[in-house]
Design a protein around this motif. Structure first.
Motif, PDB file in Angstrom:
ATOM      1  N   MET A 105       0.813  -1.218   0.000  1.00 49.00           N
ATOM      2  CA  MET A 105       0.000   0.000   0.000  1.00 49.00           C
ATOM      3  C   MET A 105       0.847   1.269   0.000  1.00 49.00           C
ATOM      4  SD  MET A 105      -3.096  -0.865  -0.302  1.00 49.00           S
ATOM      5  CE  MET A 105      -3.832   0.739   0.030  1.00 49.00           C
TER       6      MET A 105
ATOM      7  N   ALA B 265      -6.062  -3.570   4.600  1.00 50.97           N
ATOM      8  CA  ALA B 265      -6.158  -2.359   3.778  1.00 50.97           C
ATOM      9  C   ALA B 265      -6.180  -2.716   2.290  1.00 50.97           C
ATOM     10  CB  ALA B 265      -4.988  -1.424   4.084  1.00 50.97           C
TER      11      ALA B 265
ATOM     12  N   ILE C  32      -9.651   3.421  -9.800  1.00 51.74           N
ATOM     13  CA  ILE C  32     -10.194   2.315  -8.991  1.00 51.74           C
ATOM     14  C   ILE C  32     -11.534   1.846  -9.561  1.00 51.74           C
ATOM     15  CG2 ILE C  32     -11.275   1.843  -6.743  1.00 51.74           C
ATOM     16  CD1 ILE C  32      -8.384   1.576  -6.505  1.00 51.74           C
TER      17      ILE C  32
ATOM     18  N   ARG D   1      -0.835   6.279  -6.434  1.00 53.48           N
ATOM     19  CA  ARG D   1      -1.406   4.940  -6.365  1.00 53.48           C
ATOM     20  C   ARG D   1      -0.522   4.020  -5.519  1.00 53.48           C
ATOM     21  NH1 ARG D   1      -1.624   3.915 -12.568  1.00 53.48           N
ATOM     22  NH2 ARG D   1      -0.350   5.782 -12.500  1.00 53.48           N
TER      23      ARG D   1
ATOM     24  N   HIS E 153      -8.949  -1.345  -0.241  1.00 58.19           N
ATOM     25  CA  HIS E 153      -8.566  -0.490  -1.370  1.00 58.19           C
ATOM     26  C   HIS E 153      -9.329  -0.889  -2.640  1.00 58.19           C
ATOM     27  CE1 HIS E 153      -6.112   2.264  -3.653  1.00 58.19           C
ATOM     28  NE2 HIS E 153      -5.875   1.316  -4.536  1.00 58.19           N
TER      29      HIS E 153
ATOM     30  N   GLN F 150      -1.667  -1.478  -6.832  1.00 67.15           N
ATOM     31  CA  GLN F 150      -2.571  -1.037  -7.904  1.00 67.15           C
ATOM     32  C   GLN F 150      -1.858  -1.021  -9.259  1.00 67.15           C
ATOM     33  OE1 GLN F 150      -5.053   2.419  -7.081  1.00 67.15           O
ATOM     34  NE2 GLN F 150      -5.487   2.683  -9.279  1.00 67.15           N
TER      35      GLN F 150
END
Ligand code: G1P
Length: 273
Positions: free
Chosen positions: A27, A61, A88, A33, A65, A37
């Protein structure tokens, strides 16, 4: 057809402590980002829709996300910030996410084996989110899927590293098929520089055939006392079933501070163009 991508994401991220004390290392943001991701977007670009994530304690998390956040979305609706979650939204419209937890961290090979129930009996991609890849002209996984389609065997992405760095990687050797492909004969996890079979290091992108799971079941702990994916791949390589691919693009080792900063600079400059 590669439909699923496995993301081993249970590791502690000790190199970034204390930042990763409560925040999963996947993360950590590169610009706007989180690392994971970028990996998911690369898989999506390769036509993969099912993301399978091997998580661990303290990694919730990640799941949050890749989900809606109604309160936040309600707050920014109709404002200038409304578009900031578009990347997202695109992922959630196109992909499914499934998760399983790795209870004991026994190595990358063990993490892959933990993901077997999410993958089943089909070839699949693996992304190690620490390695942030920028492919030219298309993403690295998309390049690899094409090679898989031609050869129907496991494919590992490799790049040349300075000899003194080979001990950080899985290292391959074999016979060149052409300028970019190698039929792998030898694979060693984290060899010392003087015994490494080459300076071609595996980076965190793989396409694996599902027989890897049975091989992993009977793979003993190797380098660092961990069950190594490289050792299982060597069994496939001995059967002529692994191809190494010198990918077209750049890789940032975001598991190290210098790679992380380089990635941040790269994406920052892109965003200013
Ligand atoms: C893992 C693999 C190694 C590979 C590397 C790429 O090592 O075991 O073969 O070269 O990822 O980043 P790790 O970085 O988890 O020690």
């Amino acid at each position: 057809m590669i439909r699923k991508c496995l993301f081993p994401a249970a590791g502690y991220g000790t190199r970034f402590l204390p930042a990763t004390k409560v925040l999963p290392k996947e993360m950590l943001p590169v610009l706007d980002r989180p690392l994971i991701q970028y990996g998911v977007e690369e898989a999506m670009e390769a036509g993969i829709k099912n993301m399978a994530i091997v998580t661990g304690r303290g990694k919730r998390a990640l799941e949050d996300h890749f989900d809606v956040n109604y309160e936040l979305e309600h707050q920014i609706r109709g404002t200038s910030k409304a578009g900031m979650l578009a990347s997202i939204d695109r992922i959630l419209e196109n992909c499914t996410f499934s998760y399983t937890r790795q209870i004991n961290m026994l190595g990358l090979g063990h993490a892959i084996l933990t993901g077997e129930p999410l993958i089943g009996n089909e070839p699949f991609a693996v992304v190690l989110a620490d390695d942030l890849c920028v492919g030219y002209p298309v993403g690295v996984l998309k390049q690899m899927v094409k090679i898989y389609e031609q050869y129907q065997c496991s494919v590992v992405a490799v790049e040349e590293v300075p000899p003194h760095e080979v001990q950080k990687y899985g290292v391959i050797a074999g016979e060149a098929i052409n300028d970019e492909l190698i039929q792998v004969r030898e694979m060693v996890e984290k060899p010392a520089a003087d015994v490494a079979p080459s300076n071609l290091a595996i980076i965190g992108r793989y396409i694996l055939t599902p027989d890897i799971f049975d091989i992993l079941e009977s793979t003993a702990a190797g380098a660092g006392g961990e069950i190594q994916l490289t050792d299982a791949l060597r069994t496939q390589a001995e059967q002529g079933k692994v191809i190494a691919y010198k990918f077209k693009g750049m890789r940032f080792d975001c598991g190290s501070p210098s790679g992380f900063v380089a990635a941040t600079n790269h994406f920052y400059h892109l965003s200013r163009r």
